[in-house]
Structures are given as structure tokens and as C-alpha cells.
Design an enzyme around this catalytic site. Sequence first.
Site, short mmCIF file in Angstrom:
data_model
loop_
_atom_site.label_atom_id
_atom_site.label_comp_id
_atom_site.label_asym_id
_atom_site.label_seq_id
_atom_site.Cartn_x
_atom_site.Cartn_y
_atom_site.Cartn_z
N SER A 64 16.44 9.94 20.17
CA SER A 64 17.74 10.46 19.75
C SER A 64 17.76 11.98 19.76
CB SER A 64 18.08 9.97 18.35
OG SER A 64 18.12 8.56 18.29
N1 SAH Z 1 14.58 5.93 16.36
C1 SAH Z 1 14.29 6.13 17.77
C2 SAH Z 1 15.55 6.02 18.61
C3 SAH Z 1 15.37 4.99 19.63
S1 SAH Z 1 16.78 4.45 20.51
C4 SAH Z 1 13.56 7.43 18.01
O1 SAH Z 1 13.42 8.23 17.08
O2 SAH Z 1 13.06 7.65 19.13
C5 SAH Z 1 17.05 2.86 19.76
C6 SAH Z 1 15.92 1.88 19.83
O3 SAH Z 1 16.39 0.66 19.23
C7 SAH Z 1 15.46 1.49 21.23
O4 SAH Z 1 14.08 1.73 21.33
C8 SAH Z 1 15.78 0.00 21.34
O5 SAH Z 1 14.84 -0.73 22.10
C9 SAH Z 1 15.76 -0.42 19.87
N2 SAH Z 1 16.51 -1.63 19.55
C10 SAH Z 1 17.70 -2.08 20.04
N3 SAH Z 1 18.06 -3.24 19.47
C11 SAH Z 1 17.07 -3.55 18.58
C12 SAH Z 1 16.84 -4.65 17.69
N4 SAH Z 1 17.70 -5.68 17.58
N5 SAH Z 1 15.71 -4.64 16.94
C13 SAH Z 1 14.83 -3.63 17.03
N6 SAH Z 1 14.97 -2.58 17.86
C14 SAH Z 1 16.08 -2.54 18.63
#
Ligand code: SAH
Length: 214
Positions: A64
Site C-alpha cells: 500500500s
Molecule cells: N498490508 C499489505 C497490503 C497488501 S494488499 C502491505 O502492507 O503490504 C492486500 C493483500 O490482501 C494482498 O496481499 C491480498 O492477497 C490479500 N487478501 C485479499 N483478500 C484476502 C483474504 N480474504 N484474506 C486474506 N488476505 C487477503
Amino acid sequence: MKDTYRHKGLRKNLVEEVHTKGIDDQRVLEAIMRVPRHLFMDTSFVQYAYKDQAFPIGCGQTISQPYTVAYQTQLLDLRRHDKVLEVGTGSGYQAAILVEMGAKVYTVERQRELFIKAQSFLPSIGYKANFFYGDGYEGLESYAPFDRILVTAGATEVPEKLKVQLKTGGIMVVPLGDSNSQVMTRIEKKGEDEYIETEHGRFVFVPLLKGKSM
Ligand code: SAH
């Protein structure tokens, strides 16, 4: 790769940038100052680590934008020792920010490759958290209730199980909307089945998907 004075200098500029954009929680700004974001990115993007932008981290996912991380964290109103559930570990950067602020972190990721990477990488740079491979829609029932829940992917609706797994007095922050954009939503649990929802501007996240993915 190391964390050098040059990286620290770039981080200081980044902190000033997110501060200018409206983040004034000192604890959040200090955490951004301390976490070496360049270590969380694919080597091909490392020169962009301290720009206030989201970047690809593999599996079609992104780390993000720092402003978004700061904004969500500020809304979460975290206290030291809070037990926090993060949905969407991704690169682990947001989890590191939460650990840096003194939280006990439980983080769930549905992409196996990202889960494995974060689970070994975070401890290697000194951040202890609890990593889970699974569907964040389900939360983590056996570790509930949580003081805080942070969803870092865009949901079409509030995952009901997460509301249940929130402590009374607890706060959940979740981006809600369609795939184009989401409204940052803060949900405070006032009682067994009593919630107050407030809205805090539009953002764009990758979608919260149901089920696990290999
Ligand atoms: N917090 C992360 C942002 C990642 S983007 C960071 O600091 O880098 C969002 C993430 O949510 C992705 O890696 C995606 O695979 C995950 N995601 C999407 N749906 C999800 C679910 N149902 N359960 C767990 N993770 C999920």
C-alpha cells in the site's frame, strides 16, 4: 541490502510528505520513520521505496501507499499492547508498522507465496508477528476477540465474522466499495450487537477475495 543513512534521509522526507498530507499522529509518523520500507519491495522497485506510492509485490498484489498505511493506522487509534488482526499481510509492511507501535499482531494472507515470504522476512529484520495462511473473511476465531481489526484490501461488504471477533470497545478499519474505489470505514463496537460506522474518504485497494489461493 542494508538500511543506510541515505535510506533514513529518504524516510524523513517521506514522513514530512505524509504529515503535509494530513497525518498528525506522532506515533504513526515515528513508526514510518523507523520501518525500512525499501526492504519490503521487489528489487526492481527499490528506488521507489520512499515515494508515496503503492507498488507491485508479486502475485498481482501491491504494497500500500505509505499515506494510506498511515491513514488507516491513524484511524485505528492503536494503543500499545493492543491485540490486532490484520487482513491482507501482503509485503508485511503494515504489520511491521503495527509491531513498531507496540501491538500484538495477527496477520492473515490468502496468497501462499506472500504468506511464506512475509513469515520468514519480518522476523529476519526484527519484527515478531503471528502469520496465518487463510481467508481473512473468516477472521481468526480461535484468537478472537481483537482490540483492533485492520482490513488492507477493498471489501464489498463488512465481513460479519470480523465484527463478531471485535472486542466491545474495539475498532475496525475497512475500505468498503466496488473494485473502482472504496470508502474508508471505521466501525466502533459499542456493545454485543451495537456498532457505530463513520466514513473517511475514498481510496483504491486491491480486492478482498474469498477463499485461499495457492
Ligand atoms: N498490508 C499489505 C497490503 C497488501 S494488499 C502491505 O502492507 O503490504 C492486500 C493483500 O490482501 C494482498 O496481499 C491480498 O492477497 C490479500 N487478501 C485479499 N483478500 C484476502 C483474504 N480474504 N484474506 C486474506 N488476505 C487477503
